[in-house]
Design an enzyme around this catalytic site. Structure first.
Site, PDB file in Angstrom:
ATOM      1  CE  LYS A 180      -0.543  -1.616  30.932  1.00 49.87           C
ATOM      2  NZ  LYS A 180      -1.879  -2.165  31.200  1.00 49.87           N
ATOM      3  CD  GLU A 255       7.598 -16.305  33.986  1.00 53.59           C
ATOM      4  OE1 GLU A 255       7.107 -17.377  33.587  1.00 53.59           O
ATOM      5  OE2 GLU A 255       8.677 -16.243  34.591  1.00 53.59           O
ATOM      6  CB  CYS A 289      -0.473 -18.936  34.058  1.00 49.51           C
ATOM      7  SG  CYS A 289       0.458 -18.897  35.592  1.00 49.51           S
ATOM      8  CD  GLU A 387      -3.894 -19.408  28.934  1.00 57.52           C
ATOM      9  OE1 GLU A 387      -3.663 -18.445  28.198  1.00 57.52           O
ATOM     10  OE2 GLU A 387      -3.300 -19.597  30.015  1.00 57.52           O
TER      11      GLU A 387
END
Ligand code: NAD
Length: 504
Positions: A180, A255, A289, A387
């Site tokens: 997906k 992750e 990331c 973030e």
């Protein structure tokens, strides 16, 4: 860059490209122009159910997992070769879809082909078991079997690379897959479907369902016939997925997000530290990331370092992602752009000083945030803790090693960290002390595929990469074999013997 990729992106289920049963589509947008690129089939539970059904069937019949290993790995090598053949096209689609500069997507795509070759080699040479000879009575040995249907859920920030990073080990170890992809970046996932189709994998082994996280993604997570979910994305999505997958007791690899420190000591090679710092936060449009989004520079060199940083920021080439010399392109989507702008406003409200270049006027249609420094930041400010996922670097200073380790660790994330010093004892010490899954000393973020990848704290659970991926993508089985006549308890035998004596 023109929006010329107009055909509808379809799901890939059971070896065929198909629309949604409802006929519903959503629109994929070019981040450089904010114009529509193409419609995308919008999958829901219906499409997930049929993709999982075909993946389950392909797994059960053993057309993939039980295929001769050498034949299975030939397919994996073929996928890598086809990626290499189409490298230019994939890189262009990725830039068109995400706004990532073409010079950077080309490098990422090359790495995607390596993911397949690497796992073909690893499965052949490193997927090994253990055997124990126990007192001449037993041999115990382990074998690794594919788990079943692997659900892979990926983000938009480096789509092709991250998809292949999961698809390659999942397939090479013999699982079947339902992918997906992120709804903001469907193009290269679709291209991967075309490549895998051309590589001739049996029907149902690899499937793609496009659609939104809350519908298609959630249906994949909740599905009883999906044995594992490998997820890369935001931390809060990761938590939600674990909650939604709890009833069907899946294994998860997570992750997640990051807010990684780069620590620059005054005894380092300053020019190299500057190169790495600038590249580490502004490459991939800051949507990375492992970006070093928090700079800690030692006070004794902070003035010179920050002034050099400002010069670099003003000279970074911001522009059309399809141009070879562009260094920073537009952010993936208007919503994400608005979110980064929101953080810049928070920075201002919290008393930080914003230093940024101007975005050239002719780029006004795109989602451009110029490379930005947030100066006079304190570690407890929102912009130092959350973030931002854009080309924005928070800059802080420190005096001592103890102080900087404490500041670096005072954050919920623990994905990566970077240390710059020419005192190697200190380098190792600080690398050991920073709470993160991956540390680089005097290095930018370069990673050998054999090394594990993953974060600690709110940045993830588990490790992928190298042979560590086998722990996730395979089921470890132990076989105990008796090679002698070891003692076995004889329940019930005493009474039989006693009654035999009485009757005699
Ligand atoms: P996201 O969490 O919004 O979405 C990621 C994927 O999850 C998408 O495919 C989305 O459709 C799907 N999704 C969303 N809600 C879902 C739900 N309820 N159930 C199932 N699936 C759902 O993340 P994003 O914005 O696409 O990506 C950016 C994030 O990814 C950043 O936080 C970044 O740090 C992180 N990231 C981490 C790594 C790593 O290796 N640690 C690598 C790349 C990106």
């Amino acid at each position: 860059m023109s929006s010329s990729y107009e055909k509808t992106v379809l799901h890939y289920i059971n070896g065929e490209f198909v629309p949604s049963a409802s006929g519903e589509t959503f629109t994929n947008i070019n981040p450089f122009t904010n114009e529509a690129i193409n419609p995308v089939a919008e999958g829901t539970k219906t499409e997930i159910d049929s993709a999982v059904k075909s993946a389950k069937e392909a797994f059960k019949t053993g057309t993939w997992g039980k295929m001769k290993l050498s034949d299975r790995l030939k397919h994996i090598h073929r996928i890598a070769d086809l990626i290499d053949r189409d490298i230019e096209q994939v890189a262009h689609l990725e830039s068109l879809d995400t706004g990532l500069p073409i010079s950077q997507t080309k490098k990422m795509v090359a790495r995607a082909a390596d993911n397949f070759r690497f796992y073909a080699e690893m499965v052949k040479n490193r997927m090994v078991g253990e055997a124990y000879h126990v007192d001449d009575e037993f041999i115990n040995y382990t074998i690794q079997k594919p788990v079943g249907v692997a659900g892979l859920i990926t983000p938009w920030n480096a789509p092709f690379m991250l998809e292949t990073w999961k698809v390659a080990p999942a397939l090479a170890t013999g699982n079947t897959v339902v992918l997906k992809p992120a709804e903001w970046s469907p193009l290269t996932a679709n291209k991967l479907g075309e490549i895998i189709h051309e590589a001739g994998l049996p029907e149902g082994v690899f499937n793609i369902v496009h659609g939104f996280g809350e519908t298609a993604g959630a249906a994949l997570v909740a599905h009883q016939d999906v044995q594992l979910i490998s997820f890369t994305g935001e931390t809060k999505t990761g938590s939600e997925i674990m909650r939604n997958g709890a009833d069907s007791l899946k294994r998860f690899s997570m992750e997640l997000g990051g807010k990684s420190p780069i620590i620059v000591f005054d005894d380092c090679d300053v020019e190299r530290a500057l190169d790495a710092c600038v590249w580490g936060i502004f490459s991939f449009n800051g949507e990375r990331c492992t970006a070093n989004s928090r700079l800690f520079v030692q006070e004794s060199i902070s003035e010179t370092f920050i002034s050099a940083l400002k010069k670099r920021v003003l000279n970074i080439i911001v522009g059309d992602p399809s141009h070879a010399d562009t260094e920073v392109g537009p952010l993936i989507h208007k919503d994400h752009y608005e979110n980064v702008k929101r953080y810049l406003k928070i920075a201002e409200d919290e008393g930080s000083e914003i230093f940024a270049a101007e975005v050239p006027k002719h780029l006004s249609k795109g989602n451009f945030i110029p490379p930005t420094l947030l100066l006079k930041v304190k570690n407890d400010m929102t912009v130092a803790q959350e973030e931002i996922f854009g080309p924005v670097l928070t800059v802080m200073t420190f005096q001592t090693e103890e102080e900087v380790v404490e500041m670096a660790n005072d954050v919920k994330y623990g994905l990566a960290g970077y240390v710059w010093t020419n005192d190697m004892k200190k380098g190792h010490r600080v690398a050991g002390a920073v709470d993160a899954g991956m540390l680089w000393v005097n290095s930018q973020n370069v990673r050998d595929l054999r090394i594990p990848f993953g974060g600690s704290k709110s940045s993830g659970i588990g490790r992928e990469g190298g042979h560590y991926a086998f722990e996730f993508y395979t089921e470890m089985k132990v076989v105990h074999v008796a090679v002698g006549d070891h003692h076995i308890q004889q329940f019930g035998k005493k009474n039989i013997a006693a009654s035999a004596n009485t009757n005699a």
